[in-house]
Design an enzyme around this catalytic site. Structure first.
Site, mmCIF file in Angstrom:
data_model
loop_
_atom_site.group_PDB
_atom_site.id
_atom_site.type_symbol
_atom_site.label_atom_id
_atom_site.label_comp_id
_atom_site.label_asym_id
_atom_site.label_seq_id
_atom_site.Cartn_x
_atom_site.Cartn_y
_atom_site.Cartn_z
ATOM 1 N N ARG A 290 0.868 -1.175 0.000
ATOM 2 C CA ARG A 290 0.000 0.000 0.000
ATOM 3 C C ARG A 290 0.908 1.228 0.000
ATOM 4 N NH1 ARG A 290 -2.129 -3.423 4.176
ATOM 5 N NH2 ARG A 290 -4.213 -4.224 3.674
ATOM 6 N N LYS B 136 -2.138 -2.169 8.005
ATOM 7 C CA LYS B 136 -3.317 -1.605 8.671
ATOM 8 C C LYS B 136 -3.426 -2.150 10.087
ATOM 9 C CE LYS B 136 -6.343 -0.508 4.777
ATOM 10 N NZ LYS B 136 -7.656 -0.766 4.153
ATOM 11 N N HIS C 286 -2.347 2.081 -6.046
ATOM 12 C CA HIS C 286 -3.039 0.831 -5.714
ATOM 13 C C HIS C 286 -3.197 -0.068 -6.933
ATOM 14 C CE1 HIS C 286 -4.467 -0.519 -1.855
ATOM 15 N NE2 HIS C 286 -5.460 -1.179 -2.432
ATOM 16 N N ARG D 256 -0.554 -2.625 -6.876
ATOM 17 C CA ARG D 256 -0.875 -3.675 -5.886
ATOM 18 C C ARG D 256 -1.908 -4.640 -6.487
ATOM 19 N NH1 ARG D 256 -1.211 -4.711 -0.159
ATOM 20 N NH2 ARG D 256 -3.351 -4.979 0.578
ATOM 21 N N HIS E 43 -4.309 -8.820 3.943
ATOM 22 C CA HIS E 43 -5.764 -8.718 4.070
ATOM 23 C C HIS E 43 -6.241 -9.422 5.340
ATOM 24 C CE1 HIS E 43 -6.539 -8.050 -0.521
ATOM 25 N NE2 HIS E 43 -6.260 -6.932 0.116
ATOM 26 N N TYR F 16 -9.577 -10.735 -6.693
ATOM 27 C CA TYR F 16 -8.546 -10.910 -7.719
ATOM 28 C C TYR F 16 -8.719 -12.211 -8.501
ATOM 29 C CZ TYR F 16 -6.545 -7.016 -5.226
ATOM 30 O OH TYR F 16 -6.369 -5.789 -4.635
#
Length: 296
Positions: A153, A177, A242, A245, A268, A277
């Site tokens: 990210r 995150k 992004h 990514r 994630h 994806y």
């Protein structure tokens, strides 16, 4: 204390909880603060105290957002911010009921993320090789290689220090995150770009990823670099960090990577986030079949 000051106090208390207890990232906190401050401003303009926020008030606010041209995706994000805030207010017994309990997000058409081709990626590096500014070219190469090669990210990229790189084990330590740490394998090509950047990097530099003046890179800087280079090397509309990514995840799955492994690399929380994806890979497969199979 007037209504606006009371609202601001509750907002600050909520943000402090997110930061201290839930360890939300700086970007998450900034996003929540922006969304919730806009809502408090709306209440102030309507002369309504925060405690009187009802389902009707929330729906009118949503209608107001839509009328001002805010897209459904942004409205859904703002509603997510409001849900968290009102759950906090209800938990603290500041309000007797949650006005967002029965409010759903606006229906959105699911869009599959755009990806760049390997040919476009190579074109970007060729463009940078032609630059007379060797330092900036190497910096931009490393930015692209880390965003794509390690599927980072932009916030993770900008927070990297040289100590995050374990060259012996070929691993990159990343704080994602929620301040969660993960380790990502570093490929040979990314390692080569890393070493090429170190070769032109000033020994006096106090920052790792920085411009020629020694200023550390920041999200807006990365966004400008990526937008310019993608515009000059591909026809995709999504010219954002992004996108690299997204491309990394899609290309890994295209080449047979395990979905759980891709989930760990991307950092994630939920497997369903990574599964988007697989849809991109399937759509790419369908397009290839349709364009090349004689019976299609």
């Amino acid at each position: 204390m007037n209504n606006s000051l009371i609202g601001e106090k509750y907002l600050n208390d909520y943000l402090n909880e997110l930061s201290g207890v839930k360890r939300a990232s700086a970007n998450t906190l900034a996003s929540y603060k922006r969304d919730l401050s806009n809502f408090l401003l709306y209440l102030q303009e309507k002369g309504l105290p925060l405690e009187k926020s009802s389902e009707k008030v929330i729906k009118n606010y949503i209608f107001n957002l839509a009328g001002s041209g805010i897209d459904k995706k942004s409205i859904a994000r703002k509603l997510s911010s409001l849900r968290g805030f009102f759950r906090y207010l209800h938990r603290q017994e500041i309000i007797s009921s949650n006005p967002l309990k029965n409010i759903r997000n606006p229906k959105q058409e699911k869009k599959l993320p755009e990806t760049i081709s390997l040919a476009s990626f190579e074109k970007i590096f060729n463009l940078l090789d032609e630059s007379d500014d060797k330092y900036t070219a190497q910096l931009h190469k490393l930015i692209f290689d880390l965003l794509y090669g390690c599927a980072l990210r932009v916030s993770e990229l900008c927070s990297l220090e040289i100590t995050n790189f374990d060259l012996q084990r070929k691993l990159l330590k990343v704080k994602g995150k929620g301040s969660k740490t993960r380790y990502i394998p570093i490929g040979e090509k990314t390692l080569a770009t890393f070493n090429e950047y170190l070769a032109v990097m000033s020994s006096n530099s106090k920052q790792f990823l920085c411009n020629k003046n020694g200023t550390k890179i920041y999200p807006r800087y990365v966004q400008r670099v990526v937008k310019t280079l993608l515009k000059n090397s591909s026809e995709i509309k999504s010219q954002y960090p992004h996108t690299l990514r997204h491309s990394a995840a899609t290309h890994m799955l295209d080449n047979g990577a395990d979905l759980l492994a891709v989930k760990e690399i991307l950092g994630h929380e939920d497997l369903s986030t990574t599964e988007i994806y697989t849809h991109v890979s399937i759509e790419r497969l369908k397009k290839t079949y349709k364009s090349s199979h004689p019976k299609s």
